[in-house]
Design a protein around this motif. Structure first.
Motif, PDB file in Angstrom:
ATOM      1  N   LEU A   8      -2.164  -0.897   9.931  1.00  0.00           N
ATOM      2  CA  LEU A   8      -2.279  -1.315   8.534  1.00  0.00           C
ATOM      3  C   LEU A   8      -1.344  -2.470   8.243  1.00  0.00           C
ATOM      4  O   LEU A   8      -0.271  -2.582   8.850  1.00  0.00           O
ATOM      5  CB  LEU A   8      -1.903  -0.159   7.595  1.00  0.00           C
ATOM      6  CG  LEU A   8      -2.577   1.184   7.799  1.00  0.00           C
ATOM      7  CD1 LEU A   8      -2.082   2.177   6.765  1.00  0.00           C
ATOM      8  CD2 LEU A   8      -4.081   1.037   7.739  1.00  0.00           C
ATOM      9  N   ARG A  23      -0.824   3.695  10.856  1.00  0.00           N
ATOM     10  CA  ARG A  23      -1.045   4.471   9.638  1.00  0.00           C
ATOM     11  C   ARG A  23      -0.127   5.692   9.545  1.00  0.00           C
ATOM     12  O   ARG A  23       0.467   5.957   8.499  1.00  0.00           O
ATOM     13  CB  ARG A  23      -2.504   4.895   9.603  1.00  0.00           C
ATOM     14  CG  ARG A  23      -2.932   5.674   8.407  1.00  0.00           C
ATOM     15  CD  ARG A  23      -4.411   5.972   8.547  1.00  0.00           C
ATOM     16  NE  ARG A  23      -4.937   6.640   7.398  1.00  0.00           N
ATOM     17  CZ  ARG A  23      -6.217   6.831   7.191  1.00  0.00           C
ATOM     18  NH1 ARG A  23      -7.094   6.387   8.067  1.00  0.00           N
ATOM     19  NH2 ARG A  23      -6.635   7.460   6.136  1.00  0.00           N
ATOM     20  N   HIS A  33       1.144   0.155   1.513  1.00  0.00           N
ATOM     21  CA  HIS A  33      -0.005  -0.430   2.192  1.00  0.00           C
ATOM     22  C   HIS A  33      -1.142  -0.601   1.188  1.00  0.00           C
ATOM     23  O   HIS A  33      -0.909  -0.542  -0.020  1.00  0.00           O
ATOM     24  CB  HIS A  33      -0.415   0.444   3.393  1.00  0.00           C
ATOM     25  CG  HIS A  33      -0.657   1.869   3.041  1.00  0.00           C
ATOM     26  ND1 HIS A  33       0.363   2.767   2.817  1.00  0.00           N
ATOM     27  CD2 HIS A  33      -1.793   2.557   2.843  1.00  0.00           C
ATOM     28  CE1 HIS A  33      -0.144   3.941   2.505  1.00  0.00           C
ATOM     29  NE2 HIS A  33      -1.460   3.839   2.511  1.00  0.00           N
ATOM     30  N   CYS A  35      -5.231   0.315  -0.134  1.00  0.00           N
ATOM     31  CA  CYS A  35      -6.354   1.258  -0.124  1.00  0.00           C
ATOM     32  C   CYS A  35      -7.462   0.755  -1.038  1.00  0.00           C
ATOM     33  O   CYS A  35      -7.211  -0.056  -1.932  1.00  0.00           O
ATOM     34  CB  CYS A  35      -5.909   2.636  -0.625  1.00  0.00           C
ATOM     35  SG  CYS A  35      -4.811   3.509   0.488  1.00  0.00           S
ATOM     36  N   VAL A  70      -8.022   3.486   3.612  1.00  0.00           N
ATOM     37  CA  VAL A  70      -7.061   2.410   3.828  1.00  0.00           C
ATOM     38  C   VAL A  70      -7.761   1.115   4.231  1.00  0.00           C
ATOM     39  O   VAL A  70      -8.841   1.125   4.808  1.00  0.00           O
ATOM     40  CB  VAL A  70      -6.002   2.788   4.891  1.00  0.00           C
ATOM     41  CG1 VAL A  70      -5.162   3.962   4.432  1.00  0.00           C
ATOM     42  CG2 VAL A  70      -6.642   3.064   6.234  1.00  0.00           C
TER      43      VAL A  70
END
Length: 171
Positions: A8, A23, A33, A35, A70
């Motif tokens: 990510l 992740r 991060h 999403c 994600v």
């Protein structure tokens, strides 16, 4: 590769990329991060609702009124929204989800992620991933509202849902 190994982009409070991480490490360390949340409705306007499997990394066995997940390293929000919607609904050929807004989700315990919210109409027969979805149905808005206090919902999806309701009420 397991979902914990997926790479990510790690972002700052302005959603600028500052690094990359697997992740599982991002979750364990509370690294911010990205999403996507996609509200999927059928031809009758009913909302796709599902219960997550007990094997999910975050919020196992909870209900959600969004499909999503994600954003991979180097992936755009828009591309992730289409990929995640098709994967979770088990369809191909969806129209590109429409972007609505973005917000910084913060659970108050150090877990934060930028959350881009989309909507899409899915008139195709769905066949959700059994690894991700334990139960699903298309429910009316009234039925979803009735279930808000009865079912255990994913908190980030609930936050997105409340923001989306407020946005629509303001229009």
């Amino acid at each position: 590769m397991s979902s914990a190994d997926e790479i990510l982009d790690i972002v700052d409070e302005q959603d600028r990329v500052i690094g990359r991480s697997p992740r599982g490490e991002a979750y364990a360390k509370g690294l911010c991060h990205r999403c996507v949340f996609i509200e999927a409705r059928d031809a009758q306007g009913r909302l796709f609702v599902h219960r997550r499997t007990p094997t999910k990394l975050v919020f196992p066995s909870r209900y959600d009124m969004f499909v999503g997940g994600v954003v991979g390293a180097g992936e755009s929000y828009d591309d992730a929204a289409l990929r995640e919607a098709e994967e979770e609904l088990g369809v191909s050929g969806l129209p590109r989800p429409s972007y609505l807004f973005k917000f910084l989700y913060d659970d108050g315990t150090g877990q934060t992620w930028w959350s881009a919210v989309y909507e899409v109409r899915c008139e195709l027969p769905v066949s959700p991933q059994v690894e991700e979805v334990a139960w699903h149905d298309f429910l009316s808005e009234a039925e979803v509202e009735r279930r808000l206090t009865d079912w255990a919902w994913v908190p980030d999806g609930l936050a997105a849902y409340e923001r989306l309701k407020a946005l629509r009420a303001a229009r």
